[in-house]
Design an enzyme around this catalytic site. Structure first.
Site, PDB file in Angstrom:
ATOM      1  CG  ASP B  20      -1.767   1.242   1.352  1.00 22.95           C
ATOM      2  OD1 ASP B  20      -2.234   1.716   0.303  1.00 22.95           O
ATOM      3  OD2 ASP B  20      -1.975   1.741   2.464  1.00 22.95           O
ATOM      4  CB  SER B  21       0.319   4.745  -0.913  1.00 18.77           C
ATOM      5  OG  SER B  21      -0.905   4.902  -0.220  1.00 18.77           O
ATOM      6  CB  CYS B  83      -2.728   1.065  -2.531  1.00 22.21           C
ATOM      7  SG  CYS B  83      -2.618   2.783  -3.049  1.00 22.21           S
ATOM      8  CD  GLU B 162      -2.057   7.534   7.999  1.00 28.00           C
ATOM      9  OE1 GLU B 162      -1.174   8.388   8.124  1.00 28.00           O
ATOM     10  OE2 GLU B 162      -2.167   6.806   6.988  1.00 28.00           O
ATOM     11  CB  CYS B 194     -10.688   4.904   1.877  1.00 32.88           C
ATOM     12  SG  CYS B 194      -9.126   5.331   2.710  1.00 32.88           S
ATOM     13  CG  HIS B 196      -6.535   4.844   6.177  1.00 34.87           C
ATOM     14  ND1 HIS B 196      -5.887   4.775   4.977  1.00 34.87           N
ATOM     15  CD2 HIS B 196      -5.601   5.219   7.086  1.00 34.87           C
ATOM     16  CE1 HIS B 196      -4.615   5.101   5.153  1.00 34.87           C
ATOM     17  NE2 HIS B 196      -4.411   5.380   6.415  1.00 34.87           N
TER      18      HIS B 196
END
Lengths: 272, 272
Positions: B20-21, B83, B162, B194, B196
Site C-alpha cells: 500500500d502507499s 491501495c 492515523e 478506502c 483506512h
C-alpha cells in the site's frame, strides 16, 4: 557614493523569496503582504516532499538547500525560510551558502513570546516533529531562566486547516480536545509555533480564554523584515507588486489551498 | 504426478506480499491474518511517497511497480495491491510484469456491494482522489444498470485514523459532519472504499443507522484469496506464520501506527 547613487540607494525592487515544505509558510506571506504591501514575493512550497517532519535530517537539508537554491536563482533580494523544520535543520547551511540575507522564523517567534509574557508560564503548540525537537522550549528557557515552557503537539490541526476548517464546529471540537491539558496550567501566553496555526487563531483564543495572549509570530516576522529593509535601504516601491507561486507538488491543489490561506485569488501556480 | 508430489502439492509456505502507499493496506492485512491464520505475510508501506492520490499517473505507476518488484524479489507466492490508487493506475502493468498471481482490491469491493444491496441505492465513501476517479461509480453502474451510486469524499478520515482516533468523540463529530449528505438519501449499503475506513466501521455504522449495511471490503478480499489458495493448492500450513514489515518512510512511526491498526505488537519494521 556615486556607485550607491547609480544603484538607486534606498530602493530595491527585487522580490522576497519565501519557502516552506508546503502551505504553512503562506501565513507568513499573508503577513508580509499586509505589512509590506510594496514588496513582490516569490513563494515556493515543496509539497512533493512534505511534511519535512517525517524526513531524516540529511533529507531535510537536501530538500531545503535545493529549495533555497531554486529561489536564489530567481534574483531575490532576501530569502525567508518559513518552515520550522527547515529552520531548525538547515538555516545555518543555507546562510553559509547564499550571498543574500536569509531570515528564519524561530528567532522572532521566541523573542516575541518572551516580550509578551508576564508570568513566564508559556505554552507552545506545534507539530509533533517541532515539539519533539524541543527547539522552542530550549531557546525560551535559555534566554530567560525564569521561564517554564509547556509544549504540546496538535497533529491534526494541519490536515484540518488544509481542508479549510478554520472557524467551524470541527475546528472548535479539535481545539478543545488538544488544548484541554494546557487550559489547566496557568500560562499567560501561547505561541503558535507552527506556521499553519495562525489560521485558527480565533478558535484557539476562544478555547484558551481572554487571559491568555495567543501569539501569531508571522506578524513579528513581517515587522522584523520591514525594519531590516528600511535600515538597509532595500525596500521596494512597487505600486503593483508581483506575487509568484511555485510548488513541487500538484499545482491545482496548491492553488486551491493557497487561495484559502491567503484569502486572495491567485493567477497561476507553476510546477518546479 | 511425481513432479507434483515432489513439490508437495496442496501446500506452499511462501509468504503473501501486500503493498500500500502507506498504512491503509494494514486493514487488508488484518483480515488476512484473521481469515488465513497459517499464511505468512510481507507488508510494504511506501510512506515516503504517500499519499499516492496527490501524485501524477506516471509517478504512481513508477512507485507501484517499484513496490511490486521489491516484494516479488522476496520470493512471495502472491501479491496483493492493497491501495485503491495503485490498483486503479498500475494493476494491469504489474500483472503483466510479474509471473506470480496479482490481486487487487477494487473488484471484490464492488462485487460485494452489488451482492449486498437490495434497492441498489449505494453509497461509496473514499479519499478525494478515488472519488474523483469515479472508478467505483462506473464499475457498479456498469455491472448493474439499475444501481445509483452516491459518492462522497471524507478527506480528514485518513489523518484522523492515523492519529488513532477510531471510536471517540472526534471520530463521531467528523463522521457526522461528512456523512450528513448521505443520510438524507435512501441508500441501503455503504461501501468503505478506502482501506483506512474499516477502522471506524463502528462509528460509521452508528451514524448511518441500522438500516444501512456498511461494507468492509477487506473481508471479501481475504475470503477471495482463501478460496484461490485452496483451489490452486497453494495454501500454507505454517503453525507459526511470519509477519514482516517494510516501509520507505520513518520506521518508528510506521511501527507505532501499524500496531494500532493491527491491534498487535510488531517486532520490527525495516527500511526499504
Amino acid at each position: 557614493l556615486l556607485d550607491k547613487n547609480l544603484k538607486c540607494p534606498g530602493f530595491d525592487s527585487r522580490s522576497i523569496g519565501v519557502f516552506d515544505s508546503g502551505f504553512g509558510g503562506l501565513t507568513i506571506m499573508k503577513s508580509l503582504i499586509e505589512k509590506l504591501p510594496s514588496e513582490s514575493i516569490i513563494y515556493f512550497g515543496d509539497s512533493a516532499n512534505a511534511p519535512y517532519g517525517d524526513r531524516t535530517s540529511s533529507e531535510i537539508i537536501k530538500y531545503a538547500t535545493d529549495a533555497a537554491d531554486f529561489l536564489a536563482q530567481k534574483n531575490i533580494k532576501i530569502l525567508i525560510i518559513a518552515c520550522n523544520t527547515a529552520c531548525a535543520c538547515a538555516s545555518k547551511i543555507i546562510k553559509q551558502k547564499l550571498s543574500i540575507p536569509v531570515f528564519e522564523i524561530i528567532t522572532p517567534s521566541f523573542q516575541t513570546v518572551l516580550k509578551e509574557s508576564k508570568n513566564y508560564n508559556i505554552g507552545v503548540i506545534a507539530t509533533r516533529a517541532t515539539i519533539r525537537s524541543q527547539i522552542y522550549k530550549k531557546l525560551i528557557e535559555q534566554h530567560n531562566p525564569k521561564a517554564r515552557v509547556l509544549s504540546l503537539s496538535c497533529p491534526l490541526f494541519v490536515p484540518l486547516l488544509e481542508e479549510g476548517h478554520f472557524d467551524n464546529k470541527l475546528a472548535l471540537n479539535l481545539a478543545e480536545h488538544y488544548l484541554k491539558p494546557l487550559k489547566k496550567k496557568k500560562i499567560d501566553t501561547l505561541l503558535l509555533a507552527c506556521t499553519h496555526y495562525p489560521l485558527m487563531k480565533g478558535i484557539i483564543q476562544k478555547v484558551m480564554g481572554d487571559d491568555v495572549k495567543v501569539i501569531d509570530p508571522s506578524l513579528a516576522c513581517a515587522l522584523n523584515l520591514l525594519s531590516f529593509l528600511e535600515k538597509n535601504g532595500i525596500s521596494s516601491l512597487n505600486a503593483k507588486p508581483k506575487y509568484e507561486f511555485y510548488t513541487s507538488g500538484d499545482t491545482e491543489k496548491f492553488k486551491n489551498i493557497a487561495e484559502v490561506f491567503l484569502e486572495k485569488k491567485i493567477d497561476q501556480v507553476l510546477k518546479k
